[in-house]
Design an enzyme around this catalytic site. Sequence first.
Site, mmCIF file in Angstrom:
data_model
loop_
_atom_site.group_PDB
_atom_site.id
_atom_site.type_symbol
_atom_site.label_atom_id
_atom_site.label_comp_id
_atom_site.label_asym_id
_atom_site.label_seq_id
_atom_site.Cartn_x
_atom_site.Cartn_y
_atom_site.Cartn_z
ATOM 1 N N ASP A 20 0.851 -1.185 0.000
ATOM 2 C CA ASP A 20 0.000 0.000 0.000
ATOM 3 C C ASP A 20 0.894 1.246 0.000
ATOM 4 O O ASP A 20 1.777 1.370 -0.854
ATOM 5 C CB ASP A 20 -0.955 -0.068 1.200
ATOM 6 C CG ASP A 20 -2.008 1.015 1.209
ATOM 7 O OD1 ASP A 20 -2.985 0.915 0.451
ATOM 8 O OD2 ASP A 20 -1.850 1.977 1.996
ATOM 9 N N TYR A 59 -1.781 11.309 2.689
ATOM 10 C CA TYR A 59 -2.617 11.665 1.538
ATOM 11 C C TYR A 59 -2.630 13.175 1.317
ATOM 12 O O TYR A 59 -2.611 13.645 0.177
ATOM 13 C CB TYR A 59 -4.051 11.174 1.767
ATOM 14 C CG TYR A 59 -4.197 9.676 1.746
ATOM 15 C CD1 TYR A 59 -4.424 8.988 0.554
ATOM 16 C CD2 TYR A 59 -4.121 8.925 2.924
ATOM 17 C CE1 TYR A 59 -4.567 7.618 0.528
ATOM 18 C CE2 TYR A 59 -4.260 7.546 2.908
ATOM 19 C CZ TYR A 59 -4.482 6.894 1.702
ATOM 20 O OH TYR A 59 -4.615 5.540 1.686
ATOM 21 N N HIS A 74 -7.352 -6.411 -1.252
ATOM 22 C CA HIS A 74 -6.240 -5.466 -1.154
ATOM 23 C C HIS A 74 -5.279 -5.804 -0.023
ATOM 24 O O HIS A 74 -4.088 -5.509 -0.102
ATOM 25 C CB HIS A 74 -6.812 -4.061 -0.927
ATOM 26 C CG HIS A 74 -5.785 -3.019 -0.652
ATOM 27 N ND1 HIS A 74 -5.019 -2.442 -1.640
ATOM 28 C CD2 HIS A 74 -5.378 -2.431 0.512
ATOM 29 C CE1 HIS A 74 -4.202 -1.544 -1.114
ATOM 30 N NE2 HIS A 74 -4.399 -1.526 0.193
#
Length: 276
Positions: free
Chosen positions: A97, A199, A254
Amino acid sequence: MQVEARGLTFEVRTGGPSDGDPVLLLHGFPQHSGEWDEVVPRLHDAGLRTYALDQRGYSPGARPAEVAGYRIPELVADAVAVLDALGLDAVHLVGHDWGAVVAWAVAAAHPQRVRTLTAVSVPHPAAMAHALATDAQQKARSSYIALFRKPDKAEKVLLAWHATALRKLLGGVGDAARVNRYADPMREPGALTAALNWYRAMSRADLAAVGPVPVPTSYVWSDRDVAIGRTAAEACAAHVTGDYLFVPLAGVSHWIPDAAPAALAEAVLARAAGTA
């Protein structure tokens, strides 16, 4: 163990034979170094020494307040500084990730520090940029990022009602105990904001600055990943100049280190052994 680097204190989980070839493991959002717990025993059995790092924002002693402190160059500098502090010249590098983003960037900018790379779930940033520009499905898959970049609102949404939304996000990692293992630390004051700052600090310029990767590389992707589609996954090969292998996993979410630890360990070991 704790490692002092760049004026910060990082938590590092170590294991395996002390004389084994070193492996640095970088976790993703919103997890921590514990996501590797089902993977590392297999690496230890093969004679490897592992170092699983709680990265910037996740280690309580490495949690700067400013958003700019979470830019990709800072995250890369952390990984290299931790290697220096541990006395490791070069490692087998594994990232999942966001940890994969950091791993790609380390391998591109500091290839002399990386023996092999195994990137998990997230492809090379340039491949991701290609998919976002050309694939409407990938744009839809990545739409959650808009919320994550909103200060305060994202925290309120994810942590409301005992972090119901955050727990739902983590639903693919396994049973309730495993979900809680990752969700509960994010409920500590400042922890989720620090994780979301990755982010918020993200920029096209920083992503574009990640160049081709010259080291032997395996990219492990799962076909039930809700965040990363096949367009991005298959575009990855164009951004590796070293030996490259695409390892698709069927029927896996994921959360590959949690959902398919044996398959992931096999991919890491094959790459580290030079047989991938």
